[in-house]
Design an enzyme around this catalytic site. Structure first.
Site, PDB file in Angstrom:
ATOM      1  N   ARG A  19      81.823 -39.353 -24.144  1.00  0.00           N
ATOM      2  CA  ARG A  19      80.744 -39.213 -25.152  1.00  0.00           C
ATOM      3  C   ARG A  19      79.938 -40.511 -25.267  1.00  0.00           C
ATOM      4  O   ARG A  19      78.733 -40.504 -25.483  1.00  0.00           O
ATOM      5  CB  ARG A  19      81.318 -38.817 -26.516  1.00  0.00           C
ATOM      6  CG  ARG A  19      82.307 -39.814 -27.071  1.00  0.00           C
ATOM      7  CD  ARG A  19      82.780 -39.457 -28.474  1.00  0.00           C
ATOM      8  NE  ARG A  19      83.901 -40.310 -28.840  1.00  0.00           N
ATOM      9  CZ  ARG A  19      84.137 -40.795 -30.051  1.00  0.00           C
ATOM     10  NH1 ARG A  19      83.332 -40.511 -31.046  1.00  0.00           N
ATOM     11  NH2 ARG A  19      85.177 -41.562 -30.287  1.00  0.00           N
ATOM     12  N   SER A  46      79.244 -40.061 -34.129  1.00  0.00           N
ATOM     13  CA  SER A  46      80.394 -39.587 -33.329  1.00  0.00           C
ATOM     14  C   SER A  46      79.980 -39.091 -31.943  1.00  0.00           C
ATOM     15  O   SER A  46      80.740 -39.214 -30.992  1.00  0.00           O
ATOM     16  CB  SER A  46      81.101 -38.444 -34.063  1.00  0.00           C
ATOM     17  OG  SER A  46      81.506 -38.872 -35.341  1.00  0.00           O
ATOM     18  N   GLU A  67      73.923 -25.970 -36.898  1.00  0.00           N
ATOM     19  CA  GLU A  67      73.898 -25.991 -35.435  1.00  0.00           C
ATOM     20  C   GLU A  67      73.044 -24.875 -34.842  1.00  0.00           C
ATOM     21  O   GLU A  67      72.350 -25.072 -33.835  1.00  0.00           O
ATOM     22  CB  GLU A  67      75.325 -25.906 -34.876  1.00  0.00           C
ATOM     23  CG  GLU A  67      76.205 -27.112 -35.210  1.00  0.00           C
ATOM     24  CD  GLU A  67      76.743 -27.120 -36.636  1.00  0.00           C
ATOM     25  OE1 GLU A  67      76.583 -26.094 -37.345  1.00  0.00           O
ATOM     26  OE2 GLU A  67      77.321 -28.128 -37.061  1.00  0.00           O
ATOM     27  N   PHE A  92      81.424 -26.788 -32.450  1.00  0.00           N
ATOM     28  CA  PHE A  92      80.382 -26.270 -33.350  1.00  0.00           C
ATOM     29  C   PHE A  92      79.149 -25.832 -32.569  1.00  0.00           C
ATOM     30  O   PHE A  92      78.542 -24.799 -32.849  1.00  0.00           O
ATOM     31  CB  PHE A  92      80.007 -27.333 -34.392  1.00  0.00           C
ATOM     32  CG  PHE A  92      81.203 -27.853 -35.147  1.00  0.00           C
ATOM     33  CD1 PHE A  92      82.168 -26.979 -35.631  1.00  0.00           C
ATOM     34  CD2 PHE A  92      81.376 -29.207 -35.351  1.00  0.00           C
ATOM     35  CE1 PHE A  92      83.289 -27.450 -36.309  1.00  0.00           C
ATOM     36  CE2 PHE A  92      82.497 -29.691 -36.031  1.00  0.00           C
ATOM     37  CZ  PHE A  92      83.448 -28.821 -36.508  1.00  0.00           C
ATOM     38  N   HIS A 118      83.778 -34.289 -28.136  1.00  0.00           N
ATOM     39  CA  HIS A 118      85.045 -33.926 -28.788  1.00  0.00           C
ATOM     40  C   HIS A 118      85.615 -32.619 -28.230  1.00  0.00           C
ATOM     41  O   HIS A 118      86.112 -31.773 -28.977  1.00  0.00           O
ATOM     42  CB  HIS A 118      84.868 -33.851 -30.303  1.00  0.00           C
ATOM     43  CG  HIS A 118      84.543 -35.177 -30.927  1.00  0.00           C
ATOM     44  ND1 HIS A 118      83.354 -35.833 -30.686  1.00  0.00           N
ATOM     45  CD2 HIS A 118      85.244 -35.967 -31.755  1.00  0.00           C
ATOM     46  CE1 HIS A 118      83.348 -36.970 -31.344  1.00  0.00           C
ATOM     47  NE2 HIS A 118      84.478 -37.088 -32.010  1.00  0.00           N
ATOM     48  N   ASP A 126      92.344 -34.905 -35.860  1.00  0.00           N
ATOM     49  CA  ASP A 126      91.511 -33.977 -36.638  1.00  0.00           C
ATOM     50  C   ASP A 126      91.969 -32.522 -36.539  1.00  0.00           C
ATOM     51  O   ASP A 126      91.655 -31.707 -37.398  1.00  0.00           O
ATOM     52  CB  ASP A 126      90.045 -34.070 -36.194  1.00  0.00           C
ATOM     53  CG  ASP A 126      89.305 -35.185 -36.931  1.00  0.00           C
ATOM     54  OD1 ASP A 126      89.858 -35.691 -37.936  1.00  0.00           O
ATOM     55  OD2 ASP A 126      88.192 -35.539 -36.505  1.00  0.00           O
ATOM     56  N   GLN A 130      88.535 -28.662 -35.011  1.00  0.00           N
ATOM     57  CA  GLN A 130      87.534 -29.527 -34.375  1.00  0.00           C
ATOM     58  C   GLN A 130      87.664 -29.537 -32.848  1.00  0.00           C
ATOM     59  O   GLN A 130      86.885 -30.191 -32.174  1.00  0.00           O
ATOM     60  CB  GLN A 130      87.676 -30.979 -34.869  1.00  0.00           C
ATOM     61  CG  GLN A 130      87.983 -31.127 -36.348  1.00  0.00           C
ATOM     62  CD  GLN A 130      86.838 -30.693 -37.215  1.00  0.00           C
ATOM     63  OE1 GLN A 130      85.738 -31.224 -37.119  1.00  0.00           O
ATOM     64  NE2 GLN A 130      87.067 -29.707 -38.077  1.00  0.00           N
ATOM     65  N   ARG A 176      86.278 -37.200 -26.692  1.00  0.00           N
ATOM     66  CA  ARG A 176      86.343 -38.282 -27.679  1.00  0.00           C
ATOM     67  C   ARG A 176      87.156 -39.474 -27.170  1.00  0.00           C
ATOM     68  O   ARG A 176      86.825 -40.626 -27.449  1.00  0.00           O
ATOM     69  CB  ARG A 176      86.987 -37.757 -28.966  1.00  0.00           C
ATOM     70  CG  ARG A 176      87.257 -38.851 -29.971  1.00  0.00           C
ATOM     71  CD  ARG A 176      87.864 -38.291 -31.260  1.00  0.00           C
ATOM     72  NE  ARG A 176      87.990 -39.338 -32.264  1.00  0.00           N
ATOM     73  CZ  ARG A 176      89.108 -40.057 -32.448  1.00  0.00           C
ATOM     74  NH1 ARG A 176      90.167 -39.834 -31.700  1.00  0.00           N
ATOM     75  NH2 ARG A 176      89.153 -40.996 -33.376  1.00  0.00           N
TER      76      ARG A 176
END
Lengths: 324, 273
Positions: A19, A46, A67, A92, A118, A126, A130, A176
């Site tokens: 990322r 993030s 989104e 998402f 992620h 998390d 997620q 991530r």
């Protein structure tokens, strides 16, 4: 297929997260390509789009936590000639934005780039709400979408830049966690061309994303037992490099596919389709088995859910045992 | 292409468009007449008077954009675009047939002069925002017009988009709600009331104009007001009659999504003569 990088010992030192490499590439694209614009849904720190936002505020669109709207705004920008990169956590972006990806981007073949961060279970603490473990499957079910899943920071940086020049809807999957560095900075990547990282003749270890490094380690473990394992990085999940897969099936006679993704609908089934259509051989699959993960450190989770080099090596032995 | 401010002339074109809608849908044997008829004045006023566009140069970068967010009402859009010269008039009766440019819902793969492929409700306003943002970035005069159905705005994405456009002060964006009070399963007030509708849009930061959507002069004024509004997107709440122009279709939920029979078609064409 790209030329083999044989006999190189891989150090696999931890590098940047994919990322982060995405964010770095975006800033360079911002400087080189005025039509590149970026959208985010309240996760820019993030997803690492914040660097682009800071340098090019007039070309960055903060969409808030919405989104579906973000995806369709991106499609509208693309229709008006921009090169939009819409980014959020993969879970998402793909799940909440799926219908919009289908109708506003895939079906009219709009030049929208979507980048999910992620992905997989290596996000850690998390937990499963997620964790995107179905994004490759979802993205690959969008007709006309190109689907990219880079393994390290070099691959991500290069492929994000390539994506901006590529015309058509495209998804890039990033993670991530810090990822082991596989490639030297001068490596070139072509969308749709798999890369053979290790030569081998007994079995082929096909992988994408974080599991590429695990497969290289698995090949080293297998080598100690006198098993010659080929390793192929499939950074483009669609379109699949069928030639590389067919050659691997023919020349090594057994295949393991590994991914940080549900085994249902991911890279494995796509490779199996290509193998079945070209040169059927015994296959084994390493991935998440019909479940959702949990909280934990990334290492604990990769151990518990069977996404390690030893799991890939064990699958290779099973495949070899089934070889006639 | 004809352009005119003349209300009587626009009314004549509207009547002709209604006839074509009835013929197309009858020939197709399926489709959505009610919402095409309720939005006829809105579409004709936009395409023949208000919007800056050029059928000879459909991809003119400075053009205004029209997005039919309620994609099932494409027959009226096809009739209007054909009348403008974007697509063949003599093929209107191929609506919904294999290979036709006139697909069952707006599909820009078959009709590239369209701004968007639509058919899944609730998505057009977001697309219009993207186009309006691009125009603002590039300093173009281009404006985006998005026509939505009333039932359509029950979709959550519409309100994500409404919030975005209001907050970002997109004054080159106009939403039109074709408030004909009927959706597929019945009357909007019984299924999921939208009221108080103007207040909802105002609360999201929009300038709101309410008009009777079959009054061409009122529509002209509303679009004019939208163009001079600075710092806010405009929502035109157009109170309309579903199936307008055909007595037995007016206010009749049946004709949301059912084609007229040949007999009904003949009767409708008589009324629209």
């Amino acid at each position: 297929m790209m030329p083999t990088n044989t006999k190189t010992k891989f150090e696999l030192k931890l590098g940047a997260a994919t990322r982060e490499a995405f964010g770095k590439a975006l800033v360079e694209l911002g400087r080189s390509t005025p039509s590149v614009v970026v959208l985010d849904a309240d996760l820019s720190k993030s997803t690492y789009t914040a660097g682009f936002a800071k340098e090019f505020p007039e070309r960055f669109f903060e969409c808030g936590i919405a989104e579906a709207n973000m995806v369709a705004i991106g499609a509208g920008l693309a229709s008006a000639g921009k090169i939009p990169f819409a980014s959020s956590f993969s879970v998402f972006l793909l799940n909440k934005g799926f219908e919009q990806l289908r109708v506003t981007a895939a079906f009219p073949r709009v030049n929208l780039k979507v980048v999910g961060t992620h992905s997989g279970i290596s996000i850690g603490e998390d937990g499963p709400s997620q964790m995107s473990i179905e994004d490759l499957s979802l993205a690959s079910s969008l007709a006309g979408f190109t689907v990219i899943s880079p393994a390290d920071e070099v691959a991500t940086f290069k492929l994000v830049k390539t994506a901006a020049e590529f015309v058509g809807p495209l998804f890039i999957r990033t993670g991530r966690a810090k990822a082991p560095v596989i490639y030297s900075a001068d490596r070139e990547f072509t969308i749709g061309k798999a890369i053979e990282l290790v030569e081998g003749s007994d079995v082929t270890l096909i992988a994408t994303g974080l599991l590429v490094a695990e497969s290289i380690r698995a090949a080293e473990q297998l080598e100690a037992d006198g098993i010659s394992a080929r390793v192929i990085d499939v950074h483009t999940v669609r379109p699949l490099d069928r030639d590389a897969i067919a050659s691997a099936a023919k020349e090594t006679g057994a295949i393991v596919v590994s991914e940080e993704h549900l085994v249902d609908g991911g890279l494995g089934v796509r490779v199996a389709q290509a193998v079945g259509e070209t040169h059927p051989v015994p296959m084994e699959f390493v991935g998440i088995q019909n479940t959702y993960a949990e909280s934990g450190t990334p290492d604990e989770l990769l151990d518990k859910y069977g996404l390690r080099a030893r799991d890939v090596a064990a699958a290779a032995r099973r495949a070899l045992a089934r070889k006639r | 292409m004809r352009t005119t401010h003349d209300v009587a002339e626009l009314a004549d074109i509207t009547k002709q468009m209604r006839r074509e809608v009835i013929q197309m849908i009858t020939e197709a044997g399926s489709g959505h007449p009610g919402g095409s008829l309720s939005s006829a004045e809105i579409m004709v006023t936009l395409f023949f008077d208000v919007m800056r566009h050029d059928p000879a140069n459909p991809k003119w970068p400075d053009r205004d954009r029209f997005i039919l967010s309620k994609g099932h009402c494409c027959p009226i859009l096809y009739a209007v675009m054909a009348e403008c010269g974007y697509c063949p008039k003599d093929q209107l009766n191929t609506l919904r047939k294999l290979g036709s440019v006139y697909q069952g819902h707006a599909d820009l793969r078959f009709l590239p002069a369209l701004e968007a492929s639509t058919g899944s409700l609730g998505e057009g306003l977001s697309l219009g925002i993207g186009m309006a943002l691009a125009a603002r970035m590039d300093g173009r005069k281009s404006r985006s017009y998005v026509l939505m159905g009333d039932g359509e705005i029950q979709e959550g994405q519409v309100w994500e988009a409404a919030m975005f456009a209001g907050f970002n002060r997109l004054d080159n964006l106009v939403a039109i709600v074709d408030y004909n009070q009927i959706q597929l399963d019945g009357f909007v007030k019984d299924i999921m009331s939208l009221e108080p509708l103007p207040e909802k849009w105002r609360a999201f930061g929009w300038h709101v104009v309410e008009v009777y959507g079959h009054d061409i002069a009122a529509l002209q004024n509303a679009f004019g007001e939208a163009s001079s509004e600075k710092g806010k997107p405009t929502c035109i709440v157009a109170h309309t009659i579903k199936g307008k122009g055909v007595s037995f279709m007016e206010g009749n939920p049946k004709f949301h999504g059912v084609a007229p029979t040949r007999e009904e078609c003949a009767k409708a064409l008589q009324e629209l003569a």
